[in-house]
Design a protein around this motif. Structure first.
Motif, PDB file in Angstrom:
ATOM      1  N   LEU A   1       0.827  -1.206   0.000  1.00  0.00           N
ATOM      2  CA  LEU A   1       0.000   0.000   0.000  1.00  0.00           C
ATOM      3  C   LEU A   1       0.859   1.252   0.000  1.00  0.00           C
ATOM      4  O   LEU A   1       0.588   2.213  -0.732  1.00  0.00           O
ATOM      5  N   VAL A   2       1.913   1.248   0.786  1.00  0.00           N
ATOM      6  CA  VAL A   2       2.817   2.401   0.839  1.00  0.00           C
ATOM      7  C   VAL A   2       3.519   2.589  -0.500  1.00  0.00           C
ATOM      8  O   VAL A   2       3.626   3.705  -1.019  1.00  0.00           O
ATOM      9  N   ALA A   3       3.996   1.487  -1.075  1.00  0.00           N
ATOM     10  CA  ALA A   3       4.720   1.562  -2.344  1.00  0.00           C
ATOM     11  C   ALA A   3       3.842   2.144  -3.452  1.00  0.00           C
ATOM     12  O   ALA A   3       4.283   2.995  -4.240  1.00  0.00           O
ATOM     13  N   MET A   4       2.597   1.721  -3.514  1.00  0.00           N
ATOM     14  CA  MET A   4       1.708   2.225  -4.552  1.00  0.00           C
ATOM     15  C   MET A   4       1.315   3.670  -4.293  1.00  0.00           C
ATOM     16  O   MET A   4       1.153   4.457  -5.233  1.00  0.00           O
ATOM     17  N   GLY A   5       1.195   4.026  -3.027  1.00  0.00           N
ATOM     18  CA  GLY A   5       0.829   5.395  -2.689  1.00  0.00           C
ATOM     19  C   GLY A   5       1.890   6.412  -3.042  1.00  0.00           C
ATOM     20  O   GLY A   5       1.588   7.607  -3.190  1.00  0.00           O
ATOM     21  N   THR A   6       3.128   5.969  -3.191  1.00  0.00           N
ATOM     22  CA  THR A   6       4.218   6.889  -3.528  1.00  0.00           C
ATOM     23  C   THR A   6       4.362   7.100  -5.028  1.00  0.00           C
ATOM     24  O   THR A   6       5.203   7.888  -5.457  1.00  0.00           O
ATOM     25  N   GLU A   7       3.557   6.403  -5.833  1.00  0.00           N
ATOM     26  CA  GLU A   7       3.655   6.537  -7.288  1.00  0.00           C
ATOM     27  C   GLU A   7       2.289   6.833  -7.909  1.00  0.00           C
ATOM     28  O   GLU A   7       1.745   6.032  -8.661  1.00  0.00           O
ATOM     29  N   PRO A   8       1.713   7.995  -7.600  1.00  0.00           N
ATOM     30  CA  PRO A   8       0.375   8.311  -8.118  1.00  0.00           C
ATOM     31  C   PRO A   8       0.319   8.418  -9.636  1.00  0.00           C
ATOM     32  O   PRO A   8      -0.727   8.175 -10.237  1.00  0.00           O
ATOM     33  N   LYS A   9       1.436   8.763 -10.277  1.00  0.00           N
ATOM     34  CA  LYS A   9       1.430   8.839 -11.737  1.00  0.00           C
ATOM     35  C   LYS A   9       1.333   7.456 -12.364  1.00  0.00           C
ATOM     36  O   LYS A   9       0.866   7.316 -13.492  1.00  0.00           O
ATOM     37  N   ARG A  10       1.751   6.454 -11.623  1.00  0.00           N
ATOM     38  CA  ARG A  10       1.764   5.091 -12.140  1.00  0.00           C
ATOM     39  C   ARG A  10       0.495   4.328 -11.765  1.00  0.00           C
ATOM     40  O   ARG A  10      -0.036   3.556 -12.561  1.00  0.00           O
ATOM     41  N   PHE A  11       0.037   4.542 -10.545  1.00  0.00           N
ATOM     42  CA  PHE A  11      -1.111   3.785 -10.039  1.00  0.00           C
ATOM     43  C   PHE A  11      -2.370   4.629  -9.860  1.00  0.00           C
ATOM     44  O   PHE A  11      -3.431   4.098  -9.555  1.00  0.00           O
ATOM     45  N   GLY A  12      -2.236   5.929 -10.034  1.00  0.00           N
ATOM     46  CA  GLY A  12      -3.360   6.804  -9.792  1.00  0.00           C
ATOM     47  C   GLY A  12      -3.461   7.138  -8.317  1.00  0.00           C
ATOM     48  O   GLY A  12      -2.818   6.516  -7.473  1.00  0.00           O
ATOM     49  N   PRO A  13      -4.283   8.115  -7.954  1.00  0.00           N
ATOM     50  CA  PRO A  13      -4.444   8.474  -6.544  1.00  0.00           C
ATOM     51  C   PRO A  13      -5.150   7.367  -5.776  1.00  0.00           C
ATOM     52  O   PRO A  13      -5.984   6.645  -6.318  1.00  0.00           O
ATOM     53  N   ALA A  14      -4.811   7.253  -4.503  1.00  0.00           N
ATOM     54  CA  ALA A  14      -5.440   6.233  -3.656  1.00  0.00           C
ATOM     55  C   ALA A  14      -6.840   6.655  -3.259  1.00  0.00           C
ATOM     56  O   ALA A  14      -7.093   7.815  -2.938  1.00  0.00           O
TER      57      ALA A  14
END
Length: 230
Positions: free
Chosen positions: A73-86
């Motif tokens: 969850l932390v890893a994805m939250g640091t890449e909003p351009k890649r995964f979109g906003p949480a």
């Protein structure tokens, strides 16, 4: 940031050929594991989930089953351009079950038992196409422990809501989680960081997975490429 899109697209195609495409009504569960720590299982699982979600007609779930080292969850939250906003935190169980058991059971201030599932939350990413779980380890009290609980309805219930469930577990070097969960999965993929290395350990892991009742689907080499940010 690393990019494994090409490798994960090839893996997705290979799994579709071997397993068939996911059903329109019942999703599939794929577990990712490695023989040793540091081979990049979490990165590969996260990238596979992202690639799968790009083509999925129903949501993809990334279940972080490394209960002592939560990081997806932390890893994805640091890449909003890649995964979109949480998106907002939600319950991560469709039927109130959990794939772990807390001992002794949690209780609220009034002494009432708190269901284990309350310790599991999820956030949506990728415009709701990709969900990632998080175990609330910080809510454990002194003396409480958590262990995987294979006798659960969790995975079957989640299959009804997800096209694909991607399960990230610790390496077999650190935990036997993969062997406990393998029989409940539709496929197990081993992540290998280098073509070389201790082949005997990887063959032993394959044999152990199959002996536990898991369906070994093959190995994927983690050839993560660093991508410079613009």
């Amino acid at each position: 940031m690393v990019d494994l899109t090409r490798e994960m697209a090839e893996l997705m195609q290979g799994l579709n050929r071997a397993m068939g495409k996911p059903s329109a009504t019942m999703g599939r569960a794929i577990l990712f594991v490695s023989a040793y720590d540091g081979e990049g299982v979490s990165t590969v699982a996260r990238e596979f989930a992202r690639t799968e979600a790009a083509f999925a007609k129903r949501p993809v779930w990334l279940v972080d089953a490394d209960l002592k080292a939560q990081g997806q969850l932390v890893a994805m939250g640091t890449e909003p351009k890649r995964f979109g906003p949480a998106g907002p935190l939600c319950a991560a169980t469709p039927d109130g079950s959990a794939f772990f058991a807390i001992t002794p059971p949690a209780r609220d201030r009034d002494g009432h038992m708190v269901p284990d599932a309350k310790f599991l939350v999820a956030r949506p990413f990728f415009d709701g196409k990709l969900w990632v779980t998080r175990f609330r380890e910080q809510n454990l009290t002194r003396g409480q422990t958590v262990k995987l609980f294979p006798q659960t309805t969790y995975w079957q219930a989640l299959r009804q809501h997800a096209q694909t469930i991607v399960v990230d577990v610790p390496s077999i070097e650190r935990s036997d989680a993969a062997l406990k969960l393998a029989p409940l999965m539709d496929a197990v993929v081993m992540v290998v960081s280098e073509p070389d290395g201790d082949l005997s350990a990887r063959l032993a892991l394959k044999a152990d997975i199959e002996a536990a009742g898991g369906q070994f689907a093959g190995m994927v080499y983690n050839r993560a490429r660093e991508v410079k940010r613009a």
